[in-house]
Design a protein around this motif. Structure first.
Motif, PDB file in Angstrom:
ATOM      1  N   THR A  91      63.862  76.106 102.997  1.00 60.15           N
ATOM      2  CA  THR A  91      63.002  77.257 102.814  1.00 60.15           C
ATOM      3  C   THR A  91      62.467  77.651 104.177  1.00 60.15           C
ATOM      4  N   ASP A  92      61.599  78.666 104.213  1.00 62.01           N
ATOM      5  CA  ASP A  92      61.061  79.166 105.471  1.00 62.01           C
ATOM      6  C   ASP A  92      59.580  78.848 105.598  1.00 62.01           C
ATOM      7  N   ALA A  93      59.113  78.773 106.819  1.00 68.34           N
ATOM      8  CA  ALA A  93      57.733  78.387 107.076  1.00 68.34           C
ATOM      9  C   ALA A  93      56.727  79.445 106.636  1.00 68.34           C
ATOM     10  N   ASP A  94      57.173  80.667 106.423  1.00 72.02           N
ATOM     11  CA  ASP A  94      56.265  81.724 105.966  1.00 72.02           C
ATOM     12  C   ASP A  94      56.375  81.949 104.464  1.00 72.02           C
ATOM     13  N   SER A  95      56.958  80.992 103.757  1.00 72.90           N
ATOM     14  CA  SER A  95      57.206  81.149 102.324  1.00 72.90           C
ATOM     15  C   SER A  95      56.508  80.054 101.526  1.00 72.90           C
ATOM     16  N   VAL A 122      57.532  89.146  96.808  1.00 70.66           N
ATOM     17  CA  VAL A 122      56.488  89.476  97.777  1.00 70.66           C
ATOM     18  C   VAL A 122      55.233  89.858  97.008  1.00 70.66           C
ATOM     19  N   THR A 123      54.103  89.246  97.357  1.00 71.32           N
ATOM     20  CA  THR A 123      52.846  89.570  96.679  1.00 71.32           C
ATOM     21  C   THR A 123      51.903  90.376  97.564  1.00 71.32           C
ATOM     22  N   ASP A 124      52.065  90.294  98.873  1.00 66.56           N
ATOM     23  CA  ASP A 124      51.167  90.999  99.791  1.00 66.56           C
ATOM     24  C   ASP A 124      51.947  92.059 100.571  1.00 66.56           C
ATOM     25  N   SER A 200      56.755  86.070 102.925  1.00 66.60           N
ATOM     26  CA  SER A 200      55.866  86.959 103.658  1.00 66.60           C
ATOM     27  C   SER A 200      56.534  88.287 103.976  1.00 66.60           C
ATOM     28  N   ALA A 201      55.768  89.368 103.852  1.00 66.24           N
ATOM     29  CA  ALA A 201      56.255  90.695 104.231  1.00 66.24           C
ATOM     30  C   ALA A 201      55.622  91.134 105.556  1.00 66.24           C
ATOM     31  N   ARG A 202      55.273  90.168 106.386  1.00 67.66           N
ATOM     32  CA  ARG A 202      54.642  90.515 107.660  1.00 67.66           C
ATOM     33  C   ARG A 202      55.596  91.350 108.515  1.00 67.66           C
ATOM     34  N   ALA A 203      55.013  92.181 109.351  1.00 71.09           N
ATOM     35  CA  ALA A 203      55.822  93.069 110.182  1.00 71.09           C
ATOM     36  C   ALA A 203      56.261  92.422 111.489  1.00 71.09           C
TER      37      ALA A 203
END
Length: 221
Positions: A91-95, A122-124, A200-203
Motif C-alpha cells: 500500500t502507500d504511505a498516504d493511504s 477518496v474522502t477528502d 489521499s487526493a492531495r495536490a
C-alpha cells in the motif's frame, strides 16, 4: 492457496504527516488475521522525520536513496527472507487500509487467487474544485471487473511475484507494469471490491505521473 505469512511493504518519501495513520491501519489489519505479518517501510530519499515515525511504530525499516517508487517497493520485498506459503501486499504511505484488508486477501487466496487488485476511495476533496470529484466519480469503475491497478491496494503470492521478477525500478506505473506481467503469465486475478483503501487526493504529488497528476488532468477538463 494456503498462506502462512504475510509481508506488507509501504514505500515512503517525506511522509511524516501521513505515515502514522497508514501504519496504524496496516497494524490493525494485521491483528485481524491469524498468520504472522511483517510490515516493511521503505524510506526512499526522506529528509523529514519519516524514519523516526517508522521506527517508533516498531516495523521493519529499509533506507534507500533511489527516489524511485518501483525500486522502493522492490527493496522492501527483497529485504525479507524466502518463506513457503507467503503472501505479499503493498500500500502507500498516504493511504489508509480498512481493518479487513488483509483478511480479504486471505479469503481470496484460499479460493485460488494469486493476485488481488483492489479499489481506492477518496474522502477528502478539499484541495480540488467540485468538478474534479464529479469527473473522477463518473469515470471510476467499481464492479468486480473494474480493472484498476493501484499500488495502494495490491496483494499477490510471493511465488508469483518472484516468477515475474518483481517490481521494476520505474518512477511511475510500476504497479501497472507488475500486474501486466502477472496477467500475461496467466495468474488467477481477483479484481476486488470488498476492501477499498482510502487514499489521499492531495495536490502535492510524491511520485511523478501518480494520482495527483491524474487529478490535475481532470481539473483541466
Amino acid at each position: 492457496m494456503r498462506v502462512e505469512h504475510i509481508t506488507v511493504v509501504v514505500p515512503a518519501h517525506d511522509e511524516e504527516a501521513l505515515l502514522p495513520r497508514c501504519l496504524d491501519g496496516v497494524q490493525t489489519a494485521a491483528r485481524e488475521v491469524s498468520v504472522p505479518v511483517t510490515i516493511v517501510v521503505v524510506l526512499d530519499g526522506c529528509t523529514d522525520r519519516s524514519e523516526a515515525v517508522a521506527r517508533a511504530a516498531d516495523v521493519d525499516v529499509v533506507v534507500l536513496g533511489a527516489r524511485n517508487v518501483g525500486a522502493a517497493r522492490r527493496a522492501g520485498f527483497d529485504s525479507v527472507a524466502l518463506r513457503p506459503h507467503e503472501w505479499f501486499a503493498t500500500t502507500d504511505a498516504d493511504s489508509l487500509v480498512p481493518a479487513h484488508w488483509l483478511s480479504s486477501h486471505l479469503q481470496h487466496a484460499s479460493r485460488g487467487a494469486q493476485l488481488v487488485a483492489g479499489t481506492v476511495t477518496v474522502t477528502d476533496w478539499s484541495g480540488w474544485p467540485d468538478h474534479v470529484r464529479s469527473l473522477y466519480g463518473s469515470a471510476y469503475r467499481s464492479g468486480t471487473a473494474h480493472g484498476h491497478v493501484h499500488g495502494a491496494s495490491l496483494g499477490f503470492s510471493a511465488d508469483l511475484y518472484r516468477a515475474v521478477d518483481g517490481f521494476a525500478a520505474l518512477p511511475a506505473h510500476e504497479d501497472v507494469d507488475l500486474v501486466q506481467r502477472m496477467v500475461e503469465r496467466g495468474a488467477h486475478v481477483v479484481w476486488s471490491i470488498d476492501a477499498p483503501v482510502e487514499t489521499s487526493a492531495r495536490a502535492d504529488a510524491r511520485a511523478p505521473q501518480g494520482f495527483a497528476t491524474h487529478l490535475e488532468g481532470l481539473q483541466d477538463r
